[in-house]
Design a protein around this motif. Structure first.
Motif, PDB file in Angstrom:
ATOM      1  N   GLU A 192     -45.739 -20.232  22.213  1.00 51.36           N
ATOM      2  CA  GLU A 192     -46.162 -20.535  23.581  1.00 51.36           C
ATOM      3  C   GLU A 192     -47.253 -19.575  24.043  1.00 51.36           C
ATOM      4  O   GLU A 192     -48.207 -19.968  24.702  1.00 51.36           O
ATOM      5  CB  GLU A 192     -44.947 -20.469  24.509  1.00 51.36           C
ATOM      6  CG  GLU A 192     -45.219 -20.802  25.953  1.00 51.36           C
ATOM      7  CD  GLU A 192     -43.974 -20.717  26.813  1.00 51.36           C
ATOM      8  OE1 GLU A 192     -44.097 -20.339  27.989  1.00 51.36           O
ATOM      9  OE2 GLU A 192     -42.878 -21.019  26.303  1.00 51.36           O
ATOM     10  N   MET A 193     -47.118 -18.295  23.680  1.00 51.53           N
ATOM     11  CA  MET A 193     -48.092 -17.286  24.090  1.00 51.53           C
ATOM     12  C   MET A 193     -49.482 -17.607  23.539  1.00 51.53           C
ATOM     13  O   MET A 193     -50.495 -17.532  24.244  1.00 51.53           O
ATOM     14  CB  MET A 193     -47.638 -15.897  23.618  1.00 51.53           C
ATOM     15  CG  MET A 193     -48.512 -14.760  24.077  1.00 51.53           C
ATOM     16  SD  MET A 193     -47.967 -13.158  23.396  1.00 51.53           S
ATOM     17  CE  MET A 193     -46.373 -12.954  24.193  1.00 51.53           C
ATOM     18  N   ARG A 195     -50.484 -20.585  22.377  1.00 49.33           N
ATOM     19  CA  ARG A 195     -50.934 -21.896  22.862  1.00 49.33           C
ATOM     20  C   ARG A 195     -51.536 -21.822  24.258  1.00 49.33           C
ATOM     21  O   ARG A 195     -52.245 -22.737  24.682  1.00 49.33           O
ATOM     22  CB  ARG A 195     -49.765 -22.897  22.834  1.00 49.33           C
ATOM     23  CG  ARG A 195     -49.417 -23.359  21.413  1.00 49.33           C
ATOM     24  CD  ARG A 195     -48.477 -24.543  21.420  1.00 49.33           C
ATOM     25  NE  ARG A 195     -47.157 -24.223  21.907  1.00 49.33           N
ATOM     26  CZ  ARG A 195     -46.144 -23.784  21.148  1.00 49.33           C
ATOM     27  NH1 ARG A 195     -46.341 -23.614  19.843  1.00 49.33           N
ATOM     28  NH2 ARG A 195     -44.966 -23.527  21.663  1.00 49.33           N
ATOM     29  N   GLU A 196     -51.274 -20.717  24.978  1.00 49.73           N
ATOM     30  CA  GLU A 196     -51.885 -20.523  26.294  1.00 49.73           C
ATOM     31  C   GLU A 196     -53.350 -20.103  26.206  1.00 49.73           C
ATOM     32  O   GLU A 196     -54.081 -20.167  27.190  1.00 49.73           O
ATOM     33  CB  GLU A 196     -51.094 -19.476  27.092  1.00 49.73           C
ATOM     34  CG  GLU A 196     -49.720 -19.972  27.559  1.00 49.73           C
ATOM     35  CD  GLU A 196     -48.925 -18.881  28.254  1.00 49.73           C
ATOM     36  OE1 GLU A 196     -49.402 -17.728  28.280  1.00 49.73           O
ATOM     37  OE2 GLU A 196     -47.832 -19.187  28.758  1.00 49.73           O
ATOM     38  N   ILE A 197     -53.791 -19.675  25.016  1.00 45.54           N
ATOM     39  CA  ILE A 197     -55.199 -19.330  24.816  1.00 45.54           C
ATOM     40  C   ILE A 197     -56.025 -20.619  24.897  1.00 45.54           C
ATOM     41  O   ILE A 197     -55.655 -21.638  24.309  1.00 45.54           O
ATOM     42  CB  ILE A 197     -55.400 -18.666  23.431  1.00 45.54           C
ATOM     43  CG1 ILE A 197     -54.609 -17.350  23.346  1.00 45.54           C
ATOM     44  CG2 ILE A 197     -56.880 -18.406  23.163  1.00 45.54           C
ATOM     45  CD1 ILE A 197     -54.601 -16.731  21.955  1.00 45.54           C
ATOM     46  N   GLU A 199     -58.302 -23.705  24.216  1.00 47.54           N
ATOM     47  CA  GLU A 199     -58.450 -24.347  22.907  1.00 47.54           C
ATOM     48  C   GLU A 199     -59.718 -23.916  22.184  1.00 47.54           C
ATOM     49  O   GLU A 199     -59.701 -23.671  20.966  1.00 47.54           O
ATOM     50  CB  GLU A 199     -58.427 -25.868  23.057  1.00 47.54           C
ATOM     51  CG  GLU A 199     -58.457 -26.606  21.725  1.00 47.54           C
ATOM     52  CD  GLU A 199     -58.347 -28.106  21.879  1.00 47.54           C
ATOM     53  OE1 GLU A 199     -58.452 -28.809  20.861  1.00 47.54           O
ATOM     54  OE2 GLU A 199     -58.174 -28.585  23.025  1.00 47.54           O
ATOM     55  N   ARG A 202     -59.127 -20.556  20.785  1.00 48.24           N
ATOM     56  CA  ARG A 202     -58.155 -20.648  19.696  1.00 48.24           C
ATOM     57  C   ARG A 202     -58.825 -21.155  18.414  1.00 48.24           C
ATOM     58  O   ARG A 202     -58.542 -20.665  17.314  1.00 48.24           O
ATOM     59  CB  ARG A 202     -57.003 -21.562  20.115  1.00 48.24           C
ATOM     60  CG  ARG A 202     -55.730 -21.368  19.319  1.00 48.24           C
ATOM     61  CD  ARG A 202     -54.522 -21.957  20.015  1.00 48.24           C
ATOM     62  NE  ARG A 202     -54.650 -23.393  20.226  1.00 48.24           N
ATOM     63  CZ  ARG A 202     -54.680 -23.975  21.420  1.00 48.24           C
ATOM     64  NH1 ARG A 202     -54.594 -23.235  22.515  1.00 48.24           N
ATOM     65  NH2 ARG A 202     -54.783 -25.280  21.540  1.00 48.24           N
TER      66      ARG A 202
END
Length: 247
Positions: A192-193, A195-197, A199, A202
């Motif tokens: 989750e941590m 995936r908050e970046i 896209e 990322r």
């Protein structure tokens, strides 16, 4: 090789993300797991229910391990429930990212308290029990950021680097007592941590990883089990699980 069946582990931050994967993998290997959580009550309760339905022995304890009194309560409840402690996985962690010019004191202190001071808090309470174990294991979940740094992460990098120095020093002190102390340094893991970046950011991170993908929480969990089961002659080390991003 240490027999893990009926060993007792505390996993801080053990209800979500990497911590949840560690909890599941240890339980699958016959370890009785105390799942520590702070605010994730619903997630911890569901995880406990699901694992008990599979025949695993687990027990959830609410404790803010950034506070020494809560950490002492966590250890006391673990011993009351299962009678011993053989493994402590220090996984609790948060981020409060900001460039240093904008970083306020509260976010600095909170990250240090949760990520680093919690390690002192839990181990100071658990150490007498670990010393009684025939195969005591302390595993600190650090980070690639503690090794290489991270833009806007001076607080997080300081805490995670501190865990590495702590690991090496405590390993020296406890080697004669049959307690190993190691750090696992994950790279960018699909949690989750991460995936908050955003896209686009990322994607740039993934492009720099030689393995060309994010890691899986289960890959970190298997590293924990390896150190617990086959790591009797491994201490003071950093196990880098990062797809080759930092070597």
């Amino acid at each position: 090789m240490a027999e893990l069946n009926n060993k007792v582990a505390i996993v801080t931050g053990g209800a979500k993300g990497i911590g949840q994967a560690i909890t599941k993998e240890l339980a699958k290997n016959g370890v009785k797991v105390v799942i520590n959580y702070n605010s994730s009550k619903g997630t911890a309760e569901k995880l406990t229910t699901d694992l008990k339905a599979e025949g695993r022995e687990v027990y959830a304890v609410q404790a803010d391990v950034s506070k020494i009194e809560d950490s002492q309560k966590l250890v006391e409840e673990a011993v009351q429930q299962f009678g011993r402690i053989d493994i402590v996985v220090n996984n609790a962690g948060i981020t409060r990212d900001s460039t240093f010019k904008k970083l306020n004191e509260e976010d600095w202190r909170k990250v240090i308290d949760v990520n680093l001071n919690s390690v002192y808090n839990t181990i100071s309470a658990a150490l007498p029990h670990l010393l009684e174990s025939d195969a005591g294991r302390i595993i600190n979940i650090s980070s690639i950021i503690g090794q290489a740094g991270g833009f806007g992460q001076t607080n997080y990098a300081a805490a995670k680097a501190g865990m590495i120095g702590y690991t090496k020093s405590l390993a020296l002190e406890l080697a004669k007592s049959n307690v190993t102390v190691n750090a696992i340094c994950p790279g960018f893991i699909d949690t989750e941590m991460v995936r908050e970046i955003p896209e686009n950011v990322r994607e740039k991170i993934i492009a720099k990883i030689p393995a060309r993908r994010l890691g899986n929480p289960d890959e970190i969990a298997r590293g924990v089990v390896f150190l617990c089961k086959d790591g009797e002659y491994i201490t003071g080390q950093q196990l880098n699980i990062n797809g080759g991003l930092y070597m």
